[in-house]
Design a protein around this motif. Structure first.
Motif, PDB file in Angstrom:
ATOM      1  N   LYS A  18       0.784  -1.362   0.066  1.00  0.00           N
ATOM      2  CA  LYS A  18      -0.053  -0.003   0.014  1.00  0.00           C
ATOM      3  C   LYS A  18       1.102   1.220   0.075  1.00  0.00           C
ATOM      4  N   LEU A  19       2.144   1.297   0.636  1.00  0.00           N
ATOM      5  CA  LEU A  19       2.853   2.461   0.814  1.00  0.00           C
ATOM      6  C   LEU A  19       3.636   2.765  -0.341  1.00  0.00           C
ATOM      7  N   LEU A  20       3.922   1.704  -1.250  1.00  0.00           N
ATOM      8  CA  LEU A  20       4.599   1.602  -2.359  1.00  0.00           C
ATOM      9  C   LEU A  20       3.333   2.346  -3.598  1.00  0.00           C
ATOM     10  N   GLU A  21       2.351   1.900  -3.392  1.00  0.00           N
ATOM     11  CA  GLU A  21       1.105   2.417  -4.343  1.00  0.00           C
ATOM     12  C   GLU A  21       0.783   3.705  -4.042  1.00  0.00           C
ATOM     13  N   ASP A  22       0.874   4.129  -2.678  1.00  0.00           N
ATOM     14  CA  ASP A  22       0.542   5.460  -2.482  1.00  0.00           C
ATOM     15  C   ASP A  22       0.973   5.734  -0.978  1.00  0.00           C
ATOM     16  N   PRO A  23       2.113   6.273  -1.034  1.00  0.00           N
ATOM     17  CA  PRO A  23       2.927   6.699   0.322  1.00  0.00           C
ATOM     18  C   PRO A  23       2.444   7.792   1.258  1.00  0.00           C
ATOM     19  N   SER A  24       1.403   8.503   0.826  1.00  0.00           N
ATOM     20  CA  SER A  24       0.460   9.579   1.635  1.00  0.00           C
ATOM     21  C   SER A  24       1.433  10.036   2.535  1.00  0.00           C
ATOM     22  N   GLY A  25       2.501  10.595   1.818  1.00  0.00           N
ATOM     23  CA  GLY A  25       3.349  11.640   2.757  1.00  0.00           C
ATOM     24  C   GLY A  25       4.443  10.815   3.707  1.00  0.00           C
ATOM     25  N   ILE A  26       4.249   9.281   3.952  1.00  0.00           N
ATOM     26  CA  ILE A  26       5.243   8.673   4.612  1.00  0.00           C
ATOM     27  C   ILE A  26       6.568   8.779   3.983  1.00  0.00           C
ATOM     28  N   LYS A  27       7.640   9.078   4.745  1.00  0.00           N
ATOM     29  CA  LYS A  27       8.707   9.343   4.187  1.00  0.00           C
ATOM     30  C   LYS A  27       9.888   8.085   4.874  1.00  0.00           C
ATOM     31  N   THR A  28       9.537   7.647   5.958  1.00  0.00           N
ATOM     32  CA  THR A  28      10.357   6.753   6.550  1.00  0.00           C
ATOM     33  C   THR A  28       9.553   5.518   7.143  1.00  0.00           C
ATOM     34  N   LEU A  29       9.840   4.320   6.860  1.00  0.00           N
ATOM     35  CA  LEU A  29       9.352   3.143   7.189  1.00  0.00           C
ATOM     36  C   LEU A  29      10.161   2.348   8.334  1.00  0.00           C
ATOM     37  N   ILE A  30       9.685   2.052   9.272  1.00  0.00           N
ATOM     38  CA  ILE A  30      10.350   1.399  10.533  1.00  0.00           C
ATOM     39  C   ILE A  30       9.734   0.131  10.707  1.00  0.00           C
ATOM     40  N   ILE A  31      10.524  -1.144  10.772  1.00  0.00           N
ATOM     41  CA  ILE A  31      10.026  -2.271  11.243  1.00  0.00           C
ATOM     42  C   ILE A  31      10.811  -2.572  12.563  1.00  0.00           C
ATOM     43  N   ASP A  32       9.891  -2.453  13.582  1.00  0.00           N
ATOM     44  CA  ASP A  32      10.504  -2.564  15.042  1.00  0.00           C
ATOM     45  C   ASP A  32       9.809  -3.915  15.684  1.00  0.00           C
ATOM     46  N   SER A  33      10.323  -4.749  15.927  1.00  0.00           N
ATOM     47  CA  SER A  33      11.679  -5.214  15.797  1.00  0.00           C
ATOM     48  C   SER A  33      11.658  -6.021  14.325  1.00  0.00           C
ATOM     49  N   PHE A  34      12.735  -5.985  13.509  1.00  0.00           N
ATOM     50  CA  PHE A  34      12.732  -6.815  12.259  1.00  0.00           C
ATOM     51  C   PHE A  34      12.935  -8.580  12.876  1.00  0.00           C
ATOM     52  N   SER A  35      13.670  -8.372  14.042  1.00  0.00           N
ATOM     53  CA  SER A  35      14.088  -9.942  14.526  1.00  0.00           C
ATOM     54  C   SER A  35      12.757 -10.767  14.842  1.00  0.00           C
ATOM     55  N   ALA A  36      11.680  -9.800  15.371  1.00  0.00           N
ATOM     56  CA  ALA A  36      10.514 -10.574  15.668  1.00  0.00           C
ATOM     57  C   ALA A  36       9.735 -11.030  14.358  1.00  0.00           C
ATOM     58  N   LEU A  37       9.792 -10.089  13.501  1.00  0.00           N
ATOM     59  CA  LEU A  37       9.279 -10.462  12.454  1.00  0.00           C
ATOM     60  C   LEU A  37       9.961 -11.668  11.517  1.00  0.00           C
ATOM     61  N   TYR A  38      11.203 -11.677  11.442  1.00  0.00           N
ATOM     62  CA  TYR A  38      11.906 -12.789  10.898  1.00  0.00           C
ATOM     63  C   TYR A  38      11.633 -14.128  11.795  1.00  0.00           C
ATOM     64  N   ASP A  39      11.681 -13.930  13.028  1.00  0.00           N
ATOM     65  CA  ASP A  39      11.145 -15.397  13.613  1.00  0.00           C
ATOM     66  C   ASP A  39       9.885 -15.873  13.378  1.00  0.00           C
ATOM     67  N   VAL A  40       8.890 -15.178  13.112  1.00  0.00           N
ATOM     68  CA  VAL A  40       7.584 -15.548  12.488  1.00  0.00           C
ATOM     69  C   VAL A  40       7.917 -16.207  11.390  1.00  0.00           C
ATOM     70  N   ILE A  41       8.467 -15.596  10.236  1.00  0.00           N
ATOM     71  CA  ILE A  41       8.563 -16.163   8.961  1.00  0.00           C
ATOM     72  C   ILE A  41       9.338 -17.488   9.112  1.00  0.00           C
ATOM     73  N   VAL A  42      10.316 -17.572   9.745  1.00  0.00           N
ATOM     74  CA  VAL A  42      11.104 -18.692   9.913  1.00  0.00           C
ATOM     75  C   VAL A  42      10.211 -19.901  10.626  1.00  0.00           C
ATOM     76  N   SER A  43       9.434 -19.756  11.821  1.00  0.00           N
ATOM     77  CA  SER A  43       8.793 -20.413  12.308  1.00  0.00           C
ATOM     78  C   SER A  43       7.742 -21.242  11.110  1.00  0.00           C
ATOM     79  N   ARG A  44       7.104 -20.279  10.503  1.00  0.00           N
ATOM     80  CA  ARG A  44       6.009 -20.587   9.627  1.00  0.00           C
ATOM     81  C   ARG A  44       6.844 -21.479   8.447  1.00  0.00           C
ATOM     82  N   GLN A  45       7.765 -21.238   8.013  1.00  0.00           N
ATOM     83  CA  GLN A  45       8.554 -21.984   7.050  1.00  0.00           C
ATOM     84  C   GLN A  45       8.941 -23.418   7.658  1.00  0.00           C
ATOM     85  N   GLU A  46       9.473 -23.174   8.791  1.00  0.00           N
ATOM     86  CA  GLU A  46       9.593 -24.563   9.515  1.00  0.00           C
ATOM     87  C   GLU A  46       8.557 -25.614   9.761  1.00  0.00           C
ATOM     88  N   SER A  47       7.370 -24.946   9.773  1.00  0.00           N
ATOM     89  CA  SER A  47       6.120 -25.589  10.105  1.00  0.00           C
ATOM     90  C   SER A  47       5.711 -26.163   8.571  1.00  0.00           C
TER      91      SER A  47
END
Length: 109
Positions: free
Chosen positions: A70-99
């Motif tokens: 959605k941001l790529l389609e319409d940034p609506s003035g957003i200049k900075t994207l923060i993923i906090d924390s990326f390691s928490a997101l990474y852990d979910v991705i790894v867990s799903r893939q392992e399953s």
């Protein structure tokens, strides 16, 4: 040869901040222009006292992808994207893939 005047361009910075807890990664990132934080650990509540930022709380990789799309389609003035924390997101991705791999191999235990 025709000389052309240099024109300013909209430059995007890609930055990965890494450090121990409490080292200032989040505080630093919230000082960038017009930030949107994807809060994967519900740890950003107290920052709203000190910083103005947009926030989405999720650790679901599909939801994160949808937010980014959605941001790529319409940034609506957003200049900075923060993923906090990326390691928490990474852990979910790894867990799903392992399953998925366990189910595919027949070892769903």
């Amino acid at each position: 040869m025709e000389l052309k005047l240099a024109e300013p361009t909209d430059v995007r910075l890609k930055l990965f901040l890494y450090g121990s807890a409490g080292s200032g990664k989040t505080v630093t990132s919230l000082q960038f222009p017009n930030p949107l934080m994807i809060d994967t650990e519900s740890g950003s509540d107290h920052y709203s006292k000190y910083f103005r930022f947009y926030r989405e709380k999720t650790s679901d990789p599909d939801e994160v992808k949808n937010i980014i799309d959605k941001l790529l389609e319409d940034p609506s003035g957003i200049k900075t994207l923060i993923i906090d924390s990326f390691s928490a997101l990474y852990d979910v991705i790894v867990s799903r893939q392992e399953s998925r791999m366990r189910v595919k191999s027949g070892d769903a235990n």
